[in-house]
Design an enzyme around this catalytic site. Sequence first.
Site, PDB file in Angstrom:
ATOM      1  N   GLY A 239      10.597  17.220   3.671  1.00  0.00           N
ATOM      2  CA  GLY A 239      11.561  17.706   4.573  1.00  0.00           C
ATOM      3  C   GLY A 239      13.367  17.459   4.052  1.00  0.00           C
ATOM      4  CD  GLU A 273       2.976  15.376   3.327  1.00  0.00           C
ATOM      5  OE1 GLU A 273       1.786  15.144   3.535  1.00  0.00           O
ATOM      6  OE2 GLU A 273       3.818  16.165   4.212  1.00  0.00           O
ATOM      7  N   PRO A 274       7.827  15.940  -0.603  1.00  0.00           N
ATOM      8  CG  PRO A 274       8.777  15.368  -2.787  1.00  0.00           C
ATOM      9  CD  PRO A 274       7.622  14.760  -1.774  1.00  0.00           C
ATOM     10  NE  ARG A 312      15.131  29.466   2.609  1.00  0.00           N
ATOM     11  CZ  ARG A 312      16.401  28.914   2.668  1.00  0.00           C
ATOM     12  NH1 ARG A 312      17.146  29.566   1.951  1.00  0.00           N
ATOM     13  NH2 ARG A 312      16.665  28.239   3.745  1.00  0.00           N
ATOM     14  CE1 TYR A 316      12.598  30.010   8.552  1.00  0.00           C
ATOM     15  CE2 TYR A 316      12.668  30.566   6.357  1.00  0.00           C
ATOM     16  CZ  TYR A 316      11.987  30.157   7.465  1.00  0.00           C
ATOM     17  OH  TYR A 316      10.754  29.737   7.004  1.00  0.00           O
ATOM     18  CB  CYS A 342      12.421  51.314   4.590  1.00  0.00           C
ATOM     19  SG  CYS A 342      12.978  52.491   5.741  1.00  0.00           S
TER      20      CYS A 342
END
Length: 417
Positions: A239, A273-274, A312, A316, A342
């Site tokens: 994270g 867990e990168p 993204r 986001y 579209c």
Amino acid sequence: MHFFRYKNGELHAEDVPVRELAETYGTPLFVYSHATLLRHFMAYKKAFSDFPHIICFAMKANSNSAIVRLFAKNGGGADVVSGGEIYRALRGGMPSNRIVYAGVGKTEKEIRFALKEKILMFNVESEEELVEIDRIAGLMELKAPVALRVNPDVDPRTHPYISTGLEKHKFGIPIEEAFEYYKLAAKLHNIKVVGIHKHIGSQITQVSPFVDALKKVMALVDKLSRCGVKIKYLDIGGGLGITYKDEEPPMPHDLARGLAPILKNRGLTIITEPGRSITGNAGILVTKVLYLKNTKNKRFLIVDAGMNDLVRPSFYDAYHHILPVIKSMRKTIIADVVGPICESGDFMAKDREVKAVKPGEFLSVMSAGAYGFSMSSNYNSRPRAAEILVKGKEHSLIRKRETYNDLLRGEVIPRFL
């Protein structure tokens, strides 16, 4: 740090002009830097070198087999969330004993596959999943190695869609209930408790949420130890954020330094867990300008990369730098950089100050190495982009561009039509 730099006014990926790559392989095009990938991966290995550790790359960020192989060859592992990612990891040369498997919705088929391949451990997210893994392992006459994913209820202070460590989220087991779940796991005949797991979110730009979460987890580890449940693997999740615009996230060594006092003398093997922090700034998306469109109140740069290639910004409202592949002395303009999809939500940037460009010229969307291709789709029946890996002056196709025929692969028209 990454290896995308201007040389004599022209953007290069390591020692190769990006323009040359775009002209050779076409656009849209994902380009990855070998040197950047390796630098970022090794930064984690060095940061946690004081502890037994495995750097399990989060394959959801970028699951290309060539990239997986690069990490496997350098001692890395894989964090997976589906049977497909297990398959990809193995095909990329990742040893199964360096694969950890999370995700709230593991199916029987996926569990069987993971057990058959002898992965390192399952990160279990619910009591129902724990019981199901025990049942399936019993049928296969195997012991399933498990960690329980605990939810420490810590706010990672990131985008709500990529926050996973609060009590309201679907992930993991509430930490105040986890002790009872471990007692259950220890009694199940086909389960072997080997670890504990937590992951609080993505694109985190401070160390303090990691520290707060780990303190809670270690208190649970101590309680389990007193009751005879020994933990071998401590999976601290991933994270760590990257710089997209003006963020100043901590580096891997900052994270390790912040966690070291809590981990010291514990005798645990640390799993990290990168994902984004390794591949995010190691990749770019190259796109060609198709048209310039001016209305009464807006300017649009219409490019050939759309939200199906990089979702993204639309999903986001994420920021990505957009740079001209060839620098010029032209004036800057304020424009929306939009794609051919579209949807009004199809954009790379809105009201962005960019250099004036002409149709046929190339732009580079930066920081596209994570959650770029892995989240891409065939929406509007658009073939997915090609991917290229650059190493020094060498470059190689690591994923062919899809064709129109690929769009129909697997479709069957029934006889009655």
